[in-house]
Scaffold this motif. Structure first.
Motif, PDB file in Angstrom:
ATOM      1  N   VAL A 100       0.829  -1.206   0.000  1.00 30.80           N
ATOM      2  CA  VAL A 100       0.000   0.000   0.000  1.00 30.80           C
ATOM      3  C   VAL A 100       0.856   1.245   0.000  1.00 30.80           C
ATOM      4  O   VAL A 100       2.063   1.200   0.206  1.00 30.80           O
ATOM      5  CB  VAL A 100      -0.928   0.024   1.247  1.00 30.80           C
ATOM      6  N   PRO A 150      -1.106   8.642   1.529  1.00 33.02           N
ATOM      7  CA  PRO A 150      -1.462   9.854   0.807  1.00 33.02           C
ATOM      8  C   PRO A 150      -0.421  10.979   0.897  1.00 33.02           C
ATOM      9  O   PRO A 150       0.204  11.139   1.907  1.00 33.02           O
ATOM     10  CB  PRO A 150      -2.774  10.272   1.481  1.00 33.02           C
ATOM     11  N   GLY A 210       1.052   7.060  -2.594  1.00 27.88           N
ATOM     12  CA  GLY A 210      -0.084   7.829  -2.094  1.00 27.88           C
ATOM     13  C   GLY A 210      -0.146   9.262  -2.559  1.00 27.88           C
ATOM     14  O   GLY A 210      -1.095   9.979  -2.234  1.00 27.88           O
ATOM     15  N   HIS A 266      -6.580   4.524  -8.284  1.00 27.05           N
ATOM     16  CA  HIS A 266      -8.033   4.326  -8.254  1.00 27.05           C
ATOM     17  C   HIS A 266      -8.749   5.234  -9.250  1.00 27.05           C
ATOM     18  O   HIS A 266      -9.727   4.833  -9.881  1.00 27.05           O
ATOM     19  CB  HIS A 266      -8.577   4.573  -6.843  1.00 27.05           C
ATOM     20  N   ALA A 326     -12.272  11.128  -2.282  1.00 28.91           N
ATOM     21  CA  ALA A 326     -11.569  10.474  -1.173  1.00 28.91           C
ATOM     22  C   ALA A 326     -11.233   9.035  -1.540  1.00 28.91           C
ATOM     23  O   ALA A 326     -10.159   8.528  -1.189  1.00 28.91           O
ATOM     24  CB  ALA A 326     -12.436  10.522   0.082  1.00 28.91           C
ATOM     25  N   ALA A 327     -12.135   8.390  -2.265  1.00 32.89           N
ATOM     26  CA  ALA A 327     -11.872   7.010  -2.691  1.00 32.89           C
ATOM     27  C   ALA A 327     -10.681   6.944  -3.651  1.00 32.89           C
ATOM     28  O   ALA A 327      -9.926   5.966  -3.645  1.00 32.89           O
ATOM     29  CB  ALA A 327     -13.118   6.428  -3.347  1.00 32.89           C
ATOM     30  N   ALA A 335      -7.335   6.535  -1.831  1.00 32.75           N
ATOM     31  CA  ALA A 335      -7.097   5.349  -1.002  1.00 32.75           C
ATOM     32  C   ALA A 335      -5.892   4.570  -1.514  1.00 32.75           C
ATOM     33  O   ALA A 335      -5.558   4.624  -2.699  1.00 32.75           O
ATOM     34  CB  ALA A 335      -8.336   4.461  -1.007  1.00 32.75           C
ATOM     35  N   THR A 345      -4.297  -1.626  -3.261  1.00 37.96           N
ATOM     36  CA  THR A 345      -3.802  -2.899  -2.740  1.00 37.96           C
ATOM     37  C   THR A 345      -3.916  -4.014  -3.768  1.00 37.96           C
ATOM     38  O   THR A 345      -4.495  -3.839  -4.843  1.00 37.96           O
ATOM     39  CB  THR A 345      -4.595  -3.290  -1.494  1.00 37.96           C
ATOM     40  N   ASP A 403      -7.472  -4.521  -4.611  1.00 34.89           N
ATOM     41  CA  ASP A 403      -7.960  -3.531  -5.579  1.00 34.89           C
ATOM     42  C   ASP A 403      -7.553  -3.907  -6.997  1.00 34.89           C
ATOM     43  O   ASP A 403      -8.316  -3.726  -7.949  1.00 34.89           O
ATOM     44  CB  ASP A 403      -7.420  -2.139  -5.242  1.00 34.89           C
TER      45      ASP A 403
END
Length: 244
Positions: free
Chosen positions: A17, A20, A109, A122, A161-162, A165, A168, A171
Protein backbone atom coordinates in the motif's frame (compact mmCIF):
# COMPACT_ATOMS: atom_id res chain seq x y z
CA UNK A 1 -14.17 -14.94 -41.85
CA UNK A 2 -14.06 -16.14 -38.24
CA UNK A 3 -12.38 -13.73 -35.87
CA UNK A 4 -10.03 -14.95 -33.16
CA UNK A 5 -11.16 -13.47 -29.90
CA UNK A 6 -8.52 -11.78 -27.80
CA UNK A 7 -8.80 -12.11 -24.03
CA UNK A 8 -6.95 -9.58 -21.87
CA UNK A 9 -4.04 -11.02 -19.92
CA UNK A 10 -2.34 -9.57 -16.87
CA UNK A 11 0.55 -10.25 -14.58
CA UNK A 12 0.42 -10.69 -10.83
CA UNK A 13 1.60 -8.00 -8.44
CA UNK A 14 2.50 -7.92 -4.75
CA UNK A 15 0.04 -6.65 -2.16
CA UNK A 16 1.43 -3.42 -0.77
CA UNK A 17 0.00 0.00 0.00
CA UNK A 18 0.87 3.65 -0.20
CA UNK A 19 0.40 6.71 1.95
CA UNK A 20 -1.46 9.85 0.81
CA UNK A 21 0.67 12.88 -0.23
CA UNK A 22 1.92 14.95 -3.82
CA UNK A 23 4.07 13.19 -6.71
CA UNK A 24 6.46 13.79 -9.54
CA UNK A 25 6.05 14.15 -13.28
CA UNK A 26 4.41 11.70 -15.61
CA UNK A 27 4.90 10.39 -19.10
CA UNK A 28 3.48 12.07 -22.13
CA UNK A 29 -0.27 11.98 -22.80
CA UNK A 30 -1.17 8.86 -24.67
CA UNK A 31 1.99 7.29 -23.29
CA UNK A 32 3.67 4.34 -24.90
CA UNK A 33 0.71 2.03 -24.77
CA UNK A 34 -0.57 -0.39 -27.35
CA UNK A 35 -2.51 0.26 -30.55
CA UNK A 36 -4.94 3.12 -30.34
CA UNK A 37 -2.83 5.17 -27.97
CA UNK A 38 -3.20 8.32 -30.02
CA UNK A 39 -3.77 10.92 -27.35
CA UNK A 40 -6.29 11.78 -24.71
CA UNK A 41 -9.78 10.27 -24.55
CA UNK A 42 -11.69 13.31 -25.74
CA UNK A 43 -9.19 14.09 -28.49
CA UNK A 44 -8.44 17.54 -27.11
CA UNK A 45 -4.94 17.03 -25.72
CA UNK A 46 -5.87 15.92 -22.21
CA UNK A 47 -8.57 13.61 -20.95
CA UNK A 48 -11.86 15.22 -20.00
CA UNK A 49 -10.36 18.67 -20.17
CA UNK A 50 -10.99 21.52 -22.50
CA UNK A 51 -11.71 25.07 -21.55
CA UNK A 52 -11.57 24.38 -17.83
CA UNK A 53 -14.56 22.09 -18.14
CA UNK A 54 -15.35 19.96 -15.10
CA UNK A 55 -16.31 16.87 -17.07
CA UNK A 56 -15.35 15.16 -20.26
CA UNK A 57 -18.99 14.23 -20.58
CA UNK A 58 -17.50 10.87 -21.30
CA UNK A 59 -19.50 10.30 -24.40
CA UNK A 60 -22.16 10.72 -26.91
CA UNK A 61 -24.51 9.58 -24.21
CA UNK A 62 -23.62 12.81 -22.47
CA UNK A 63 -24.23 14.97 -25.51
CA UNK A 64 -26.83 12.95 -27.41
CA UNK A 65 -24.59 13.43 -30.40
CA UNK A 66 -22.17 10.54 -30.17
CA UNK A 67 -19.23 12.81 -29.55
CA UNK A 68 -17.71 13.93 -26.28
CA UNK A 69 -18.60 17.46 -25.39
CA UNK A 70 -18.49 19.53 -22.25
CA UNK A 71 -20.72 22.27 -20.98
CA UNK A 72 -18.43 25.06 -22.15
CA UNK A 73 -16.77 23.67 -25.27
CA UNK A 74 -17.69 22.21 -28.62
CA UNK A 75 -17.68 18.56 -29.64
CA UNK A 76 -14.41 16.68 -29.50
CA UNK A 77 -12.43 15.97 -32.62
CA UNK A 78 -13.78 13.04 -34.62
CA UNK A 79 -11.59 9.99 -33.88
CA UNK A 80 -9.33 8.80 -36.69
CA UNK A 81 -9.70 5.12 -37.61
CA UNK A 82 -7.70 2.61 -39.62
CA UNK A 83 -7.86 -1.07 -40.58
CA UNK A 84 -7.14 -2.43 -37.10
CA UNK A 85 -9.82 -4.64 -35.54
CA UNK A 86 -11.79 -2.39 -33.15
CA UNK A 87 -12.59 -5.25 -30.75
CA UNK A 88 -8.94 -6.21 -30.39
CA UNK A 89 -8.04 -2.55 -30.08
CA UNK A 90 -10.09 -2.32 -26.89
CA UNK A 91 -8.88 -5.57 -25.35
CA UNK A 92 -5.31 -4.47 -26.07
CA UNK A 93 -6.02 -1.15 -24.34
CA UNK A 94 -7.29 -2.99 -21.26
CA UNK A 95 -4.22 -5.26 -21.34
CA UNK A 96 -2.04 -2.16 -21.21
CA UNK A 97 -4.04 -0.55 -18.38
CA UNK A 98 -3.92 -3.71 -16.27
CA UNK A 99 -0.22 -4.27 -16.94
CA UNK A 100 0.46 -0.79 -15.55
CA UNK A 101 -2.00 -1.33 -12.69
CA UNK A 102 -0.01 -4.41 -11.65
CA UNK A 103 2.75 -1.98 -10.56
CA UNK A 104 0.49 0.38 -8.64
CA UNK A 105 0.54 -1.47 -5.33
CA UNK A 106 3.87 0.36 -4.97
CA UNK A 107 2.12 3.75 -5.19
CA UNK A 108 3.28 6.10 -2.42
CA UNK A 109 -0.08 7.83 -2.09
CA UNK A 110 0.87 11.09 -3.80
CA UNK A 111 -1.39 12.16 -6.73
CA UNK A 112 0.38 12.42 -10.07
CA UNK A 113 -0.07 15.69 -12.03
CA UNK A 114 -0.90 15.44 -15.74
CA UNK A 115 -1.76 18.74 -17.41
CA UNK A 116 -4.22 20.54 -15.17
CA UNK A 117 -5.46 17.29 -13.57
CA UNK A 118 -4.28 14.92 -10.86
CA UNK A 119 -4.35 11.15 -11.17
CA UNK A 120 -4.12 8.23 -8.77
CA UNK A 121 -4.40 4.47 -9.36
CA UNK A 122 -8.03 4.33 -8.25
CA UNK A 123 -8.90 7.39 -10.31
CA UNK A 124 -7.31 5.92 -13.44
CA UNK A 125 -9.29 2.69 -13.06
CA UNK A 126 -12.46 4.68 -12.37
CA UNK A 127 -12.06 6.81 -15.49
CA UNK A 128 -11.27 3.87 -17.79
CA UNK A 129 -14.26 1.89 -16.50
CA UNK A 130 -16.66 4.86 -16.57
CA UNK A 131 -15.59 5.76 -20.10
CA UNK A 132 -16.24 2.20 -21.28
CA UNK A 133 -19.61 2.04 -19.50
CA UNK A 134 -20.68 5.44 -20.84
CA UNK A 135 -20.06 4.66 -24.51
CA UNK A 136 -21.48 1.15 -24.09
CA UNK A 137 -24.72 2.69 -22.82
CA UNK A 138 -24.68 5.04 -25.80
CA UNK A 139 -24.15 2.24 -28.32
CA UNK A 140 -26.83 -0.01 -26.82
CA UNK A 141 -29.35 2.83 -26.77
CA UNK A 142 -28.66 3.72 -30.38
CA UNK A 143 -28.94 0.10 -31.49
CA UNK A 144 -32.46 -0.22 -30.08
CA UNK A 145 -33.58 3.23 -31.21
CA UNK A 146 -33.62 4.89 -27.80
CA UNK A 147 -32.36 8.37 -27.07
CA UNK A 148 -29.04 8.46 -25.27
CA UNK A 149 -29.06 9.79 -21.72
CA UNK A 150 -26.95 12.69 -20.44
CA UNK A 151 -24.12 11.63 -18.15
CA UNK A 152 -23.25 13.21 -14.83
CA UNK A 153 -19.71 11.93 -14.31
CA UNK A 154 -17.46 14.12 -12.19
CA UNK A 155 -14.69 12.74 -14.41
CA UNK A 156 -11.06 13.77 -13.91
CA UNK A 157 -11.69 17.26 -12.63
CA UNK A 158 -12.67 15.74 -9.28
CA UNK A 159 -10.37 13.69 -7.11
CA UNK A 160 -12.52 11.86 -4.57
CA UNK A 161 -11.57 10.47 -1.17
CA UNK A 162 -11.87 7.01 -2.69
CA UNK A 163 -9.38 8.02 -5.41
CA UNK A 164 -6.82 8.74 -2.70
CA UNK A 165 -7.10 5.35 -1.00
CA UNK A 166 -4.12 2.96 -1.08
CA UNK A 167 -4.13 0.64 -4.09
CA UNK A 168 -3.80 -2.90 -2.74
CA UNK A 169 -3.56 -6.34 -4.26
CA UNK A 170 -7.29 -6.76 -3.66
CA UNK A 171 -7.96 -3.53 -5.58
CA UNK A 172 -5.87 -4.86 -8.45
CA UNK A 173 -7.92 -8.07 -8.49
CA UNK A 174 -11.13 -6.01 -8.59
CA UNK A 175 -9.79 -3.89 -11.44
CA UNK A 176 -8.84 -6.98 -13.42
CA UNK A 177 -12.30 -8.49 -13.04
CA UNK A 178 -14.07 -5.23 -13.85
CA UNK A 179 -12.05 -4.11 -16.87
CA UNK A 180 -11.59 -7.57 -18.38
CA UNK A 181 -15.34 -8.14 -18.37
CA UNK A 182 -16.04 -4.72 -19.82
CA UNK A 183 -13.52 -5.40 -22.58
CA UNK A 184 -15.17 -8.76 -23.30
CA UNK A 185 -18.64 -7.14 -23.51
CA UNK A 186 -17.30 -4.56 -25.93
CA UNK A 187 -15.44 -7.14 -28.02
CA UNK A 188 -18.49 -9.41 -28.25
CA UNK A 189 -20.73 -6.53 -29.28
CA UNK A 190 -18.31 -5.18 -31.87
CA UNK A 191 -17.60 -8.67 -33.28
CA UNK A 192 -21.35 -9.12 -33.81
CA UNK A 193 -21.56 -6.03 -36.03
CA UNK A 194 -20.90 -6.12 -39.76
CA UNK A 195 -18.39 -3.70 -41.29
CA UNK A 196 -21.33 -1.72 -42.65
CA UNK A 197 -22.90 -1.50 -39.17
CA UNK A 198 -19.57 -0.35 -37.75
CA UNK A 199 -19.25 2.43 -40.31
CA UNK A 200 -22.94 3.27 -40.90
CA UNK A 201 -24.02 3.08 -37.30
CA UNK A 202 -27.53 3.46 -35.98
CA UNK A 203 -28.54 6.73 -34.36
CA UNK A 204 -26.79 10.07 -34.32
CA UNK A 205 -23.12 10.55 -33.55
CA UNK A 206 -19.78 8.94 -34.16
CA UNK A 207 -19.80 5.56 -35.86
CA UNK A 208 -19.29 2.56 -33.60
CA UNK A 209 -15.87 2.05 -35.15
CA UNK A 210 -14.99 5.63 -34.22
CA UNK A 211 -16.30 5.04 -30.68
CA UNK A 212 -14.02 2.03 -30.32
CA UNK A 213 -10.96 3.96 -31.49
CA UNK A 214 -11.90 6.81 -29.17
CA UNK A 215 -12.22 4.42 -26.23
CA UNK A 216 -8.81 2.93 -26.95
CA UNK A 217 -7.39 6.33 -26.00
CA UNK A 218 -8.54 5.68 -22.41
CA UNK A 219 -5.09 4.22 -21.82
CA UNK A 220 -4.15 7.86 -21.20
CA UNK A 221 -5.48 7.61 -17.64
CA UNK A 222 -3.23 4.66 -16.83
CA UNK A 223 -0.24 6.20 -18.59
CA UNK A 224 -0.75 9.32 -16.46
CA UNK A 225 -0.03 7.26 -13.33
CA UNK A 226 2.67 5.30 -15.18
CA UNK A 227 4.74 2.24 -14.44
CA UNK A 228 5.64 2.27 -10.74
CA UNK A 229 8.03 -0.67 -10.92
CA UNK A 230 10.99 1.66 -10.32
CA UNK A 231 9.23 3.09 -7.25
CA UNK A 232 8.92 -0.40 -5.78
CA UNK A 233 12.55 -1.19 -6.59
CA UNK A 234 13.89 1.97 -4.97
CA UNK A 235 11.73 1.45 -1.89
CA UNK A 236 13.18 -2.04 -1.41
CA UNK A 237 16.80 -0.88 -1.79
CA UNK A 238 18.30 0.13 1.58
CA UNK A 239 19.87 3.57 1.73
CA UNK A 240 23.65 3.68 1.74
CA UNK A 241 25.17 4.67 5.07
CA UNK A 242 26.66 8.15 5.18
CA UNK A 243 30.39 8.38 4.76
CA UNK A 244 32.29 8.99 8.00
Amino acid sequence: MTKTKHIPTTSEAPDSVGVPGGHGAVGSPGGTGGPGTVGAPDGLGAPDSGSGNDSDSGSGSGSDSGSDSGSDRGPAETPATDDRDPAQLLTTMVDRVLALAATWTAWDGRPVPAGDRLYTPHKAIRRVADHMVDHLAEMEARLVGEETQPDHWHASATTTAADLAPFTGADLDEARSRLTRLARIWANRLDALTPDELDRSAGTGWTFRQLAFHLAESVYYADAVGDLTTVAASASTPARPAKP
